[in-house]
Design an enzyme around this catalytic site. Structure first.
Site, PDB file in Angstrom:
ATOM      1  N   SER A  64       0.843  -1.180   0.000  1.00  0.00           N
ATOM      2  CA  SER A  64       0.000   0.000   0.000  1.00  0.00           C
ATOM      3  C   SER A  64       0.889   1.244   0.000  1.00  0.00           C
ATOM      4  O   SER A  64       1.705   1.412  -0.892  1.00  0.00           O
ATOM      5  CB  SER A  64      -0.967  -0.036   1.189  1.00  0.00           C
ATOM      6  N   HIS A  81      -5.046  -5.539  -1.562  1.00  0.00           N
ATOM      7  CA  HIS A  81      -5.837  -5.184  -0.393  1.00  0.00           C
ATOM      8  C   HIS A  81      -7.002  -6.128  -0.134  1.00  0.00           C
ATOM      9  O   HIS A  81      -7.971  -5.746   0.541  1.00  0.00           O
ATOM     10  CB  HIS A  81      -6.369  -3.756  -0.547  1.00  0.00           C
ATOM     11  N   GLU A 118      -1.955  -2.696  -8.129  1.00  0.00           N
ATOM     12  CA  GLU A 118      -3.105  -3.002  -7.282  1.00  0.00           C
ATOM     13  C   GLU A 118      -3.530  -1.696  -6.620  1.00  0.00           C
ATOM     14  O   GLU A 118      -2.765  -0.733  -6.606  1.00  0.00           O
ATOM     15  CB  GLU A 118      -2.752  -4.070  -6.234  1.00  0.00           C
TER      16      GLU A 118
END
Length: 308
Positions: free
Chosen positions: A112, A278, A211
């Site tokens: 992330s 995620h 992502e």
């Protein structure tokens, strides 16, 4: 090109640092991480500002940088595990102690917002890292796929193979063909934010991993269009599409539609449906190491980040 730095794989007894270079983390999730890591035979060391909070950051920039550089420069520490993502890593990446990284390469894991750290370490020191769970996610349990995948990436010294999962929303984003190259990337938002900075990676010959979470389809379109228009995707060997979680909005356009529209006409092997990102459970994958993307077989195989 500078040779890639491969840290040693973790072994029982090794000390691992827990740091918070991005957002704040609840104490109970750090406690869960300590319990899981201890169960692996490792010695977790919680750094002084791990539980700090400064607005939406896990402490001030100086506190977060001090912990990160302290861990990277400590010869007794063998891995640096980020407790969570959120936001804030890119505010401190220009001041990472790269001399310490080159002198004593350590495993670094997170995802992330930690994509900013991965890219900074790759651009600044050619350090192979691990795009894997933040330590707070070990509260899923030691036997969860997320934790077991992280343990494999950090401790086994073996390659990682990820198979496309039909249950993933991005599974239909796919072409045919096979590509080889170094795996780089991670969170799309953080990758796009490196454009025009010293941490923008050269993606020539690279397998690019993307992502994201919580981004509406038009925003994903905007980021991919930005990457295309900038020339950043020129020369990419293949694209590995991970999880795009909670990315729906009121428009009748799915995130898979957007990804297909922006990626499939590039003429590259593209493989979607990879459980990396995620999702409720996700797989840890090395970055900065050789990867083979086989869109026909539906697999992405990556060499270990470690030197075995």
């Amino acid at each position: 090109m500078t040779a890639t730095l491969h840290p040693a794989r973790l072994r029982p007894g090794d000390t691992v640092a827990l740091v918070s270079p991005s957002g704040p983390v609840p104490p109970e999730r750090v406690e869960a991480a300590v319990a899981v890591l201890t169960g692996w035979g490792l010695a977790p060391r919680v750094y002084p500002h791990v539980l700090a909070r400064h607005g939406y950051f896990g402490g001030t920039d100086e506190q977060r940088l001090d912990d990160l550089n302290g861990a990277l420069g400590d010869p007794g520490v063998r891995a640096v595990l980020c407790t969570r993502g959120g936001y804030g890593a890119q505010r401190i990446t220009d001041r990472i102690d790269l001399d310490a990284v080159r002198r004593d390469p350590k495993l670094v894991m997170g995802f992330s917002d930690i994509t900013a750290l991965h890219l900074a370490l790759w651009q600044g020191a050619r350090l192979a890292t691990v795009h894997g769970p933040v330590a707070a996610q070990f509260d899923k349990g030691a036997d969860s796929p997320t934790a077991l995948g992280a343990r494999h990436a950090l401790m086994s010294g073996e390659p990682v193979t990820v198979s496309a999962d039909p249950a993933e929303e991005t599974h239909g984003v796919r072409t045919t063909g096979r590509a080889e190259g170094v795996l780089l990337g991670g969170n799309l938002s953080l990758l796009a934010s490196t454009l025009g900075t010293p941490h923008q990676p050269d993606l020539t010959g690279v397998i690019l991993l993307v992502e994201d979470v919580g981004e509406q389809p038009y925003r994903v379109d905007r980021m991919l269009t930005h990457l295309r228009r900038s020339g950043a995707l020129d020369g990419v060997a293949g694209i590995a599409v991970g999880q795009f979680t909670d990315c729906a909005d009121a428009w009748p356009v799915s995130i898979a539609d957007v990804l297909a529209d922006r990626l499939l006409d590039l003429g590259l092997p593209v493989l979607g449906g990879l459980p990396v990102g995620h999702g409720t459970q996700h797989t840890a994958v090395p970055l900065g190491t050789h990867a083979v993307l086989d869109a026909d077989a539906g697999t992405l195989t990556i060499a270990p980040a470690t030197d075995r």
